[in-house]
Scaffold this motif. Structure first.
Motif, PDB file in Angstrom:
ATOM      1  N   CYS A 266       0.838  -1.211   0.000  1.00 22.11           N
ATOM      2  CA  CYS A 266       0.000   0.000   0.000  1.00 22.11           C
ATOM      3  C   CYS A 266       0.867   1.253   0.000  1.00 22.11           C
TER       4      CYS A 266
ATOM      5  N   MET B 113       2.501   3.020   2.180  1.00 24.95           N
ATOM      6  CA  MET B 113       2.222   4.015   3.207  1.00 24.95           C
ATOM      7  C   MET B 113       0.838   4.622   3.141  1.00 24.95           C
ATOM      8  N   GLY B 114      -0.045   4.022   2.363  1.00 25.98           N
ATOM      9  CA  GLY B 114      -1.415   4.541   2.301  1.00 25.98           C
ATOM     10  C   GLY B 114      -2.057   4.556   3.677  1.00 25.98           C
ATOM     11  N   PHE B 115      -1.975   3.434   4.371  1.00 27.68           N
ATOM     12  CA  PHE B 115      -2.636   3.347   5.671  1.00 27.68           C
ATOM     13  C   PHE B 115      -1.775   3.865   6.813  1.00 27.68           C
TER      14      PHE B 115
END
Lengths: 420, 476
Positions: free
Chosen positions: B436, B438-440
């Motif tokens: 991801c 670092m999306g979350f």
């Protein structure tokens, strides 16, 4: 090791609805595992309204919609654990979860995976240029603004017209940012039409179809993006490059079911939805492991997530409480190229003739079509659709007599027929 | 007054710092970025070449072969990821065989062991996804892979434990020699030393040219890469090179020590020494070239792209040693591939020369080992229980893709030299390295950095000053 009849992984809209329906059916031994510090999942950061029109006949915000379900869970005293991350799921339904209290090992009779989805990152679309600050997926930006109360930037370009991108365009404008453009690779939006109207048109934000971002410029922070038109094969025409000054690029370029746990347990995963391959009881290739919500396939409306999850809860209950676990053969639903996928993908050849819904997404925008289902050689369902688009989920509601035919046929085809 | 000032905290600077910390000396490392491993070290193929490629008799050949042999022990002492995974040099044509034989001979001359020529079918028996077009390959069983930034971080931590000082965000703007000492001027202060070690990668010409009349010119040569999701780790376990041909130098497809698949690099000379932007053409070129090796490479599997710069000298070999005209200036210029593989041998050699020059004595209490940060993803059930009992933050998973706990992130910040920004955390504990990207975990890591560094959220950066992630509060 602890034992539960039903463990639900994920306390978002899918997990909550599944827990409530399983409970109401009669299953009281339920545990919900949630990795965040509160129930509600991604709805907690969706503070705009428009949720619940189908379920409650009113427009709620995300947190309000979630709260309706959380209340029901609390009322039933269904057990849940927060700040608990499942790190591993095994084929024999053993779960390993971590929290600050330690390692939790749970054995479950049935498991419902309701872990939702995540956003496709920049890397997934191979945009060249700088790897500076100021590039966020739209959902990350949404969390920063709505939960943390901070602005990720002031001059924004959004790539992708998925719903979160559209919602964030309006949100950023509300907070004083300038949204210079929403750039969409395809000739149509994958978002809901109402969001295009309410989030872009009402604020005069230009939506550029058949365009993409080919380069990000800026040393430490985004300074501009280069956009270009794309040809029919979606390759950028480099002679159409144009620079847009901005300090932030938000990406809303697709959602991917988060199936790490399922993959780890060797659940059969669909290459198209990236969710598990399920039969019409929403059971995966592992006996007693179910999926529902955005981990199964990305939905357009949360109302449909709740609906699907409710079904999963019921099916999990039935699975746990069925005495003789008879194994029936299953028929795979085939599709033509205009239909991207169906959920479920498999129809069980049993004698359960209750009404059944097949959900699907189409592969492009088509006008004047009929959505049809063929069981062996008989067309058992046909519905006229003036227009279908990939952004909106289509549903086929089958009645008892149709289900009966479906369950006894060797070949099932779901397809679009063009009407002249 | 320092005995030694090392300029540059990449793999060469940190390795030399660690080697020199075995002796009684006052040592300072000056780095212009806010962390170690911010230049070439963080963006390369991470290959510990076996040593068949370099020309016999060259410094590249000497140090590569010696250095590669040191990895096994070093990676154990310093606990950085290293694996001997083997490499193929693939020939797509029958006439490539003679070139492979040349490489084999060259390797033997360089002293490389375990080299052999195998057929395409034998290659595909080991790596079934390799193209059916491959006719022959040179098989270098001792070729390895390493996580270069983690190696440099380990070197720096260990050097620090042994008394080496580090100063970050200090760019050297001039070096002078006065009387019996060097005067090193940074944008921040003035430092004095008997020896200056020039380990500045693409800037090593600049540092040398400040003071020496023997001038060098480094050409930054860009290499662009793409990284694939771990889901596709089955694609290859062996490093796959292409035999240079009339179709170009070719790119590699290789596993990383963390089971991603790396595709690249391109090679393009650029003008700016900080131009690490990827390019549309470069990425396409690398991808298309890699398709020759693995025809079914899944484009949808790419999770990120990056590029790095090679410090290229026209003479095509390293310059290592004391400057001929500037007494006490120790140069390490033109350290490009196989620079990473060479680095342990280079640093040992350089430290030895500097020790002789300064007449340094061996330290009796040198700490040779550096424990890594314990990772949740590597623990078994008992270790997990133990870790969480000791520190409950081990039970709080922040990065779900790579399964990184808050405890690991906190420790990555508290160690010295510690992480000061998102990228620093990422390189140390892999939070944000996963699918991801670092999306979350961005908001969560921002919070931890803000708390640990005692700065406000909008002061937290991605990679140092100017790369702040937030621009202020929303409307009240």
């Amino acid at each position: 090791m602890e034992n539960y009849n039903l463990v639900i992984i994920g306390g978002g809209p899918a997990g909550l609805a599944a827990a409530i329906s399983a409970y109401d059916k009669g299953e009281k031994n339920i545990l919900i595992l949630e990795r965040e510090n509160k129930l509600g999942g991604i709805l907690n950061q969706c503070i705009h309204n428009g949720f619940g029109l189908h379920t409650f006949n009113e427009e709620l915000t995300g947190p309000e919609y979630a709260y309706r379900f959380i209340e029901e869970v609390e009322k039933r005293h269904i057990k849940y654990m927060l700040n608990t991350t499942v790190i591993n799921l095994s084929k024999d339904k053993e779960i390993r979860a971590l929290s600050e209290d330690g390692l939790l090992i749970i054995k479950a009779k049935a498991i419902i995976l309701a872990c939702g989805c995540r956003e496709r990152p920049r890397g997934g679309i191979n945009i060249a240029g700088s790897r500076c600050a100021g590039i966020y997926s739209a959902g990350t930006a949404q969390k920063l603004v709505n939960i943390d109360g901070f602005m990720p930037g002031k001059e924004v370009v959004i790539l992708g017209s998925g719903d979160i991108g559209l919602i964030m365009a309006r949100r950023m404008v509300f907070e004083g940012a300038k949204v210079k453009a929403v750039v969409e690779l395809l000739p149509y939006s994958s978002g809901l039409n109402r969001n295009i109207v309410q989030c872009l048109n009402d604020f005069n934000i230009p939506l550029l179809f058949s365009h993409t971002v080919v380069e990000i410029k800026g040393k430490d922070r985004v300074e501009s993006v280069i956009i270009a038109e794309v040809d029919e094969r979606l390759n950028p025409k480099m002679d159409t490059c144009e620079e847009i000054k901005c300090d932030t690029l938000l990406l809303s370029v697709g959602l991917l079911p988060e199936n790490e746990l399922a993959r780890g347990a060797d659940v059969n995963i669909s290459r198209i939805t990236r969710g598990a391959v399920v039969d019409d009881s929403l059971m995966t290739s592992i006996d007693g492991v179910f999926e529902c919500g955005n981990v199964l396939h990305v939905h357009d409306l949360v109302d449909y997530v709740s609906e699907e999850a409710k079904e999963a809860g019921i099916k999990a209950y039935e699975y746990i409480n069925s005495k003789a676990k008879k194994v029936y053969p299953k028929t795979e639903i085939e599709t033509d190229s205009l239909v991207r996928y169906t959920v479920p993908e498999l129809i069980i050849n049993n004698e359960d003739y209750n009404p059944l819904t097949i959900k699907l997404r189409v592969s492009n925008v088509f006008k004047k079509v009929r959505l049809e289902v063929k069981a062996d050689d008989e067309v058992i369902f046909s519905k006229a659709r003036p227009v279908v688009a990939p952004g909106e989920m289509e549903k086929i509601d089958l009645k008892e007599d149709q289900v009966k035919k479906l369950r006894s046929s060797k070949h099932i085809l779901v397809y679009l027929k063009k009407v002249e | 007054m320092y005995d030694i000032i090392i300029i540059g905290a990449g793999i060469i600077g940190t390795s030399i710092a660690r080697e020199l910390s075995k002796y009684n000396a006052k040592i300072l490392v000056l780095e212009k970025e806010n962390d170690v491993s911010c230049g070439t070290t963080k963006a390369n193929s991470g290959i510990v070449h076996a040593g068949y490629d370099a020309i016999p008799g060259s410094l590249k050949a000497k140090f590569n072969v010696e250095g590669a042999l040191m990895y096994e022990e070093l990676s154990k002492d310093l606990e950085f990821p290293y694996k001997k995974n083997g490499a193929f040099v693939l020939s797509f044509s029958e006439d490539g065989l003679s070139k492979l034989n040349d490489l084999l001979e060259r390797g033997k001359k360089n002293g490389v062991k375990n080299l052999s020529i195998i057929t395409g079918d034998e290659v595909r028996k080991i790596e079934p996804n390799v193209s059916s077009e491959v006719k022959y390959a040179l098989y270098a069983k001792d070729s390895g892979i390493v996580s270069p930034y983690e190696m440099a971080i380990a070197m720096a931590e260990n050097a620090y434990s042994n008394g080496v000082e580090f100063k970050f965000e200090e760019e050297v703007i001039d070096v002078k020699y006065f009387g019996d000492r060097f005067i090193v001027l940074s944008n921040f202060g003035t430092y004095y030393s008997k020896v200056v070690v020039n380990a500045c990668g693409v800037y090593s010409d600049k540092i040398n040219n400040f003071i020496s009349n023997i001038k060098y010119k480094i050409t930054p040569r860009k290499g662009e890469y793409m990284l694939l999701d771990k889901e596709f780790s089955y694609i290859t376990h062996t490093t796959l090179f292409q035999l240079p041909s009339n179709m170009g130098k070719g790119v590699l497809v290789a596993p990383t020590t963390h089971n991603n698949i790396l595709v690249g690099p391109t090679a393009l000379d650029v003008l700016e020494k900080d131009d690490v932007d990827t390019t549309y053409d470069g990425l396409n070129k690398a991808w298309n070239s890699a398709l020759l090796t693995i025809p079914k490479l899944p484009k949808g599997g790419i999770i990120t792209q990056f590029s790095g710069l090679r410090a290229h000298l026209d003479t095509d070999d390293y310059v290592i040693g004391f400057s001929k005209d500037s007494k006490g200036l120790y140069n390490l210029i033109g350290i490009e591939s196989p620079g990473l593989a060479s680095s342990p041998a280079i640093s040992k050699y350089a430290a030895n020369e500097i020790k002789e020059y300064l007449n340094l004595e061996k330290k009796y209490n040198f700490i040779s080992k550096r424990p890594k940060i314990k990772h949740v993803r590597e623990m078994n059930d008992d270790e997990l229980k133990e870790a969480i009992k000791e520190n409950p933050l081990y039970g709080h998973i922040v990065c779900r893709c790579e399964v990184v706990s808050e405890a690991e992130i906190v420790e990555s910040i508290r160690r010295f030299p510690g992480a000061k920004d998102l990228d620093g955390v990422k390189r140390r504990v892999r939070a944000g390295m996963g699918r991801c990207q670092m999306g979350f975990c961005t908001p969560k890591i921002l919070e931890i950095l803000s708390k640990e560094l005692n700065i406000s959220l909008d002061e937290v950066t991605k990679k140092g000053k100017g790369s702040e992630l937030l621009v202020g509060r929303i409307k009240e």
